[in-house]
Scaffold this motif. Structure first.
Motif, mmCIF file in Angstrom:
data_model
loop_
_atom_site.group_PDB
_atom_site.id
_atom_site.type_symbol
_atom_site.label_atom_id
_atom_site.label_comp_id
_atom_site.label_asym_id
_atom_site.label_seq_id
_atom_site.Cartn_x
_atom_site.Cartn_y
_atom_site.Cartn_z
ATOM 1 N N SER A 222 6.292 -0.784 10.275
ATOM 2 C CA SER A 222 6.020 -0.455 9.026
ATOM 3 C C SER A 222 6.834 0.917 8.742
ATOM 4 C CB SER A 222 4.477 -0.541 8.602
ATOM 5 O OG SER A 222 3.844 0.517 9.140
ATOM 6 N N ALA A 226 9.342 2.035 5.987
ATOM 7 C CA ALA A 226 9.326 3.326 5.232
ATOM 8 C C ALA A 226 10.379 4.138 5.389
ATOM 9 C CB ALA A 226 7.810 3.974 5.622
ATOM 10 N N ASN A 229 13.498 2.853 3.440
ATOM 11 C CA ASN A 229 12.988 2.935 2.016
ATOM 12 C C ASN A 229 13.413 4.381 1.438
ATOM 13 O OD1 ASN A 229 12.218 2.560 -0.584
ATOM 14 N ND2 ASN A 229 9.971 2.417 -0.025
ATOM 15 N N GLU A 253 3.009 6.249 -2.578
ATOM 16 C CA GLU A 253 2.083 5.362 -1.687
ATOM 17 C C GLU A 253 0.733 5.676 -1.752
ATOM 18 O OE1 GLU A 253 3.254 5.174 2.376
ATOM 19 O OE2 GLU A 253 4.860 3.784 2.146
ATOM 20 N N GLU A 266 2.375 0.089 -0.673
ATOM 21 C CA GLU A 266 3.872 -0.109 -0.671
ATOM 22 C C GLU A 266 4.165 -0.676 -1.849
ATOM 23 O OE1 GLU A 266 2.125 -1.017 2.161
ATOM 24 O OE2 GLU A 266 2.998 0.124 3.737
ATOM 25 N N SER A 269 5.612 2.273 -3.724
ATOM 26 C CA SER A 269 6.859 2.889 -2.893
ATOM 27 C C SER A 269 8.133 1.841 -3.542
ATOM 28 C CB SER A 269 6.754 3.458 -1.492
ATOM 29 O OG SER A 269 6.261 2.329 -0.690
ATOM 30 N N PHE A 270 7.999 0.506 -3.046
ATOM 31 C CA PHE A 270 9.070 -0.338 -3.328
ATOM 32 C C PHE A 270 9.369 -0.440 -4.780
ATOM 33 C CE2 PHE A 270 8.048 -1.449 1.129
ATOM 34 C CZ PHE A 270 9.199 -1.370 1.827
#
Ligand SMILES: Nc1ncnc2c1ncn2[C@@H]1O[C@H](COP(=O)(O)OP(=O)(O)OP(=O)(O)O)[C@@H](O)[C@H]1O
Ligand SMILES: [Mg+2]
Lengths: 289, 237
Positions: A222, A226, A229, A253, A266, A269-270
């Motif tokens: 993860s 991150a 990203n 987040e 997430e 953030s995505f």
């Protein structure tokens, strides 16, 4: 929605973001110089955390001091991975690079599993329980220190790259590898330095976050995701982009955890990634695409 | 006069393809030697083979009697050969000053960096004005000057240039060729690859003509300037 809660979310996200920035700066440095995506980035960070754990339990060293040793150890690991493995595939097709780096990630994760087991761990620090009130919101002193040290390290990396001869050579190789070769740069050495420094960044980030983030061997994946990203949001290869992107993603987040629930953080953030790529396909500070 | 650079039977190529074969030539101390030839003749390949950027299949390269073939480019530059490559190959997001300073790599050239920089700025006063500008934003002529300046920062004995006139306006080419003459007067030996045959022959002492990867003709530039074959092939008559 309580505005104090939102403010609290923004602040704690921002403070946690320093670590994200440092981690992403390391990834973008490696990518910028070698055009190789370090899929083992998150697993290297987890090793930074476990080294901090070992130094804390065996030597009683506080992670806020141990991060220096963790950075040095990860520098050596990065150097070894570059010299032993990555060096052979720098000019290979991307799919070969991806396979190799995924292999490194798997090996690092499973070594951690063998050495430390699957249970979540956390490193104790003298600062862990201290909090201070800033007006209506409170902050963990640990988060504050983590943030401050991460920002200082990012600044130190910036000074290294822009103010020293070795750093300038690293930037030159990132800018134009063939040009660097032409003027007589030992490009293999530059690659080793870049990979080592990139790994040191994420090693330090791991140690710094170890008192505030519980971790286990599987955490690496993860963290890698991150990092990708953040680096894509900031613009592949851009240091400033990685720094700003780290803070943005962390705040997103944190707000995701406030508005929805922690397990859905997430989602925010995505979504941020998608929105930014819609308007700036090369990321916030990306030039190439 | 002794040979500073001597190539003996060089063969190099890409994959299965052989780009140069049996290339032998010599550059003496203090000379300007031109290497001319049409597109694809193998001029760039020859320069890359000399500086260790392309592996040799056959043949040797000697600098001052010392064999340098097989060395990596870093060692060749440290040995005294600087290369201004085709397309300049600057560092576009770095400043002119950074580009120049990066040219000084060996311990000796780094120690004398300030002094060499002053000489480069004296030669190209424009670069002193533009020192803080990013190299990617310079005009073509300014980029070429930066590339030459960067090579000079290595304090080379032999300067090799690959088509410095490419894509530049005639006045700019004239001023760059005047700079090359000045650099040569300062004691730097020059190997110049050019498609601008007339200018190259006027500037140089001797020249080699490369055709399909082999040396087809060589001689004093004065003589080649009036050679009927050269006139027909390169001056469009
Ligand atoms: N990277 C490469 N891969 C494959 N073939 C190449 C490569 N570079 C050059 N060649 C081939 O090698 C031959 C010689 O090329 P080279 O670049 O040395 O010519 P040149 O004399 O410098 O030409 P120009 O004046 O156009 O620059 C050409 O046939 C070219 O197509
Ligand atoms: Mg060429």
């Amino acid at each position: 929605m309580d505005p104090t809660l939102v403010l609290q979310g923004v602040l704690s996200g921002l403070l946690f973001g320093g670590v994200y920035s440092l981690m992403a700066v390391g990834l973008t440095l490696i990518f910028g110089v070698m055009r190789v995506v370090n899929f083992a980035h998150g697993d290297m960070m987890v090793w930074g955390m476990y080294l901090a754990l070992l130094l804390s339990t065996r030597a009683g060293l506080d992670p806020y001091l141990a991060f220096v040793a963790c950075a040095a150890a990860l520098f050596a690991l990065g150097l070894a991975v570059q010299r032993g493995l990555v060096d052979r595939i720098v000019d290979a097709p991307h799919e070969m690079q991806i396979l190799l780096m995924l292999g490194v990630a798997l090996v690092l994760e499973n070594l951690a599993l063998v050495a430390f087991g699957p249970e979540p761990a956390r490193v104790r620090s003298a600062l862990s329980t201290a909090t201070v009130w800033l007006g209506p919101v409170f902050v963990d002193v640990a988060r504050l220190v983590t943030f401050a040290v991460a920002v200082v390290l990012t600044l130190a990396l910036y000074l290294f790259l822009f103010r020293t001869d070795v750093g300038r050579t690293v930037r030159a190789a990132a800018d134009n590898t063939y040009g660097a070769l032409v003027i007589g740069t030992d490009v293999r050495r530059v690659y080793a330095v870049a990979f080592g420094v990139g790994a040191a960044c994420v090693g330090a980030a791991g140690a710094l976050v170890s008192p505030i983030l519980p971790f286990q061997p599987a955490t690496g994946l993860s963290l890698s995701v991150a990092s990708f990203n953040i680096v894509i949001i900031g613009g592949m290869g851009s240091l400033l982009g990685a720094f700003i992107g780290g803070l943005l993603v962390s705040v997103a987040e944190s707000l995701g955890a406030v508005f929805l629930k922690p397990s859905l953080k997430e989602l925010f953030s995505f979504s941020l990634l998608i929105v930014i790529l819609l308007f700036r396909p090369a990321g916030l500070f990306g030039k190439r695409l | 006069m002794s040979a500073l650079l001597r190539l003996d039977g060089l063969e190099a190529g890409y994959g299965d393809m052989t780009a140069i074969r049996g290339v032998s030539l010599e550059v003496r101390q203090g000379e300007i030697v031109a290497l001319i030839g049409s597109n694809g003749a193998g001029k760039t390949t020859t320069l890359r083979a000399i500086c260790g950027l392309l592996p040799l299949r056959r043949g040797t390269v000697e600098l001052d009697g010392r064999r340098i073939s097989g060395l990596r480019s870093a060692a060749v530059v440290a040995g005294g050969i600087a290369h201004v490559p085709e397309g300049r190959q600057l560092f576009p997001t770095m400043t002119v000053l950074e580009n120049l300073e990066l040219g000084a790599r060996s311990t000796e050239s780094r120690r004398r960096r300030g002094e060499t920089l002053e000489r480069v700025f004296a030669l190209f006063p424009l670069l002193a004005e533009r020192r803080g500008q990013l190299a990617g934003t310079l005009s073509g002529g300014e980029q070429q000057m930066t590339a030459i300046g960067r090579a000079l920062m290595a304090r080379p004995r032999l300067l090799m240039l690959d088509e410095p006139s490419l894509g530049l306006a005639p006045v700019t080419v004239s001023s760059i060729f005047a700079n090359l003459a000045a650099i040569n007067r300062d004691g730097v030996t020059i190997l110049l690859v050019e498609q601008n045959v007339l200018r190259a022959l006027r500037l140089s002492h001797r020249a080699y003509v490369l055709e399909n990867g082999t040396i087809a003709l060589e001689g004093a530039s004065q003589r080649l300037l009036v050679d009927e074959g050269i006139k027909r092939a390169y001056f469009g008559r």
